[in-house]
Design an enzyme around this catalytic site. Structure first.
Site, short mmCIF file in Angstrom:
data_model
loop_
_atom_site.label_atom_id
_atom_site.label_comp_id
_atom_site.label_asym_id
_atom_site.label_seq_id
_atom_site.Cartn_x
_atom_site.Cartn_y
_atom_site.Cartn_z
N GLU A 1 25.01 52.74 69.71
CA GLU A 1 24.83 53.82 68.54
C GLU A 1 24.87 53.14 67.30
O GLU A 1 25.59 52.49 66.86
CB GLU A 1 25.55 54.83 68.42
N CYS A 2 23.40 53.64 66.44
CA CYS A 2 23.51 53.33 65.28
C CYS A 2 23.69 51.68 64.88
O CYS A 2 22.89 50.88 64.89
CB CYS A 2 24.42 54.22 64.34
#
Length: 445
Positions: free
Chosen positions: A320-321
């Site tokens: 994620e991210c």
């Protein structure tokens, strides 16, 4: 519940101060944070000594909020820090996902923090607006922050007296009681030991100006919830390696707990200091600030090669991210360019404009955490963008709300890796189970 009229009024510092004050009286405290934020909970955890939990209706649903609150409430008191302004949430025409929404779900009294730095009698107009804006504001006390002098404090007290709501704190203006921030908010406590000490000192100093006993009295006037049967973790069936260090530390504690509940053993590793991922059947790389210590990540080429080789072997990787950024060719941060894993043939470029949204995605391809035709909800907050994304890139998500990676598409897929800007809370049914089952499937191969 500790709420504020706006962001930046001092909620986090004051929440830490209240936690410190209650603990000083030899009571235990469980902290919670409204909203999707990862950083503020690290401050609350550092003072309470227990992992803070997030409460967000968009991410978790009302049932998920009550379940998480009851399941994790094993202390004498809970302190819940709000998000933004008290009534700020998903949109401008409703209270959905606001601090007030969560206070209503949990039926908790609210202490409202008022920034008094540039006002005197007018503070009563602000307070009255918040009390009357909703037919049941739940506001049970005020804390005045950034008071300039004894006389200033008296003027504010006089102005608020007609509301007949107790003032439970009057905190003087003091530049030393301000926490440092970064482009996405406060700096994670995990990055700096000095910061840990400063947070503790701020909490200790501020607590002297707060009526802790009165707040505890207010907090005792709440209805009880029915207990929820304790869920047992399934027998360990697989091992998931979780990246955790100064570069990657944005994880919801509930996400890690959900993986354990589904039968995963969690092994932590550092992409900065370790030379390879520990023996595992899946990898989870959360968000963080990889650009800040990009040089250290770049120098650890052995770890980068190891992760790329594992990805090419088909091991499930969920990122994620910051984890997405790490898996690209490089991160361009100002005049600096740091080489990364290179699993995805694209470059991460830091921008000046923040992308901050709740997100909603339709799953268009089966992926690690969900099946096609289902939907998931999450959030995104990042200053980076991916450049030169190839036209044949495979995406798992079509966003109806949010920006994503490109043209409202998110969830890049390569081999058995899923990487997105969207952060997801595993309180939603099926997400943790799907990831664990994919890891088990890989281990059987």
């Amino acid at each position: 519940m500790l709420a504020g009229t706006t962001s930046g009024v001092g909620k986090t510092s004051i929440a830490c101060a209240i936690i410190h004050g209650i603990k000083k009286r030899r009571y235990s405290v469980q902290s919670f944070k409204v909203g999707p934020d990862f950083i503020d909970p690290s401050y609350l955890s550092s003072i309470s000594g227990k992992p803070a939990r997030n409460l967000d209706p968009w991410l978790m649903g009302s049932v998920g909020i009550v379940k998480s609150f009851v399941k994790n409430f094993d202390s004498d008191f809970s302190i819940i820090e709000g998000v933004m302004g008290y009534y700020d949430g998903f949109s401008g025409d409703s209270n959905y996902s606001s601090t007030h929404h969560v206070a209503s779900i949990l039926k908790t009294p609210v202490i409202l923090v008022l920034d008094a730095s540039k006002t005197a009698r007018s503070i009563a107009a602000t307070a009255l607006g918040f009390v009357k804006f909703h037919k049941n504001s739940r506001i049970s006390g005020f804390i005045l922050n950034k008071i300039g002098s004894k006389k200033h404090g008296e003027l504010c007290r006089q102005a608020l007296s007609s509301l007949r709501i107790p003032i439970v704190g009057v905190i003087p203006r003091n530049p030393e009681l301000i926490m440092e921030s970064r482009h996405l908010g406060l700096i994670p406590v995990s990055e700096q030991r000095q910061l840990q000490s400063k947070v503790s000192n701020i909490a200790k100093t501020m607590s002297n100006f707060i009526d802790i006993d009165k707040i505890m009295q207010i907090g005792n006037k709440v209805p009880s919830f029915d207990s929820i049967p304790k869920e047992k973790n399934q027998k360990q069936k697989t091992t998931i390696a979780v990246a955790l260090d100064g570069s990657f530390n944005f994880y919801y504690q509930d996400n890690l707990d959900a993986l354990k509940k589904e039968g995963a053993k969690i092994e932590f590793f550092s992409p900065v200091y370790d030379v390879k991922v520990p023996a595992c059947d899946g990898i989870y790389i959360g968000g963080g600030f990889p650009e800040v210590i990009g040089s250290a990540l770049e120098k650890n080429s052995r770890m980068q090669k190891n992760i790329k080789n594992l990805a090419e072997s088909g091991i499930p990787i969920y990122a994620e991210c910051g984890g997405l950024m790490y898996l690209t060719r490089s991160i361009d941060y100002g005049s600096k360019k740091f080489k990364m894993v290179g699993l995805f043939d694209t470059t991460t470029k830091m921008q000046k404009r923040l992308k901050l949204n709740y997100t909603k995605a339709s799953i268009v391809k089966d992926c690690l955490i969900a099946k096609a035709s289902s939907t998931i909800q999450g959030h995104e907050f990042h200053f980076s963008e991916l450049e030169s994304v190839s036209k044949d890139s495979k995406f798992a998500y079509d966003l109806s709300i949010g920006v994503g990676i490109k043209n409202q598409k998110d969830g890049l897929m390569q081999h058995n890796t899923l990487a997105s800007y969207m952060h997801v809370h595993f309180a939603r049914p099926g997400i943790a189970r799907s990831f664990v089952q994919n890891c088990i499937k890989y281990s059987r191969r």
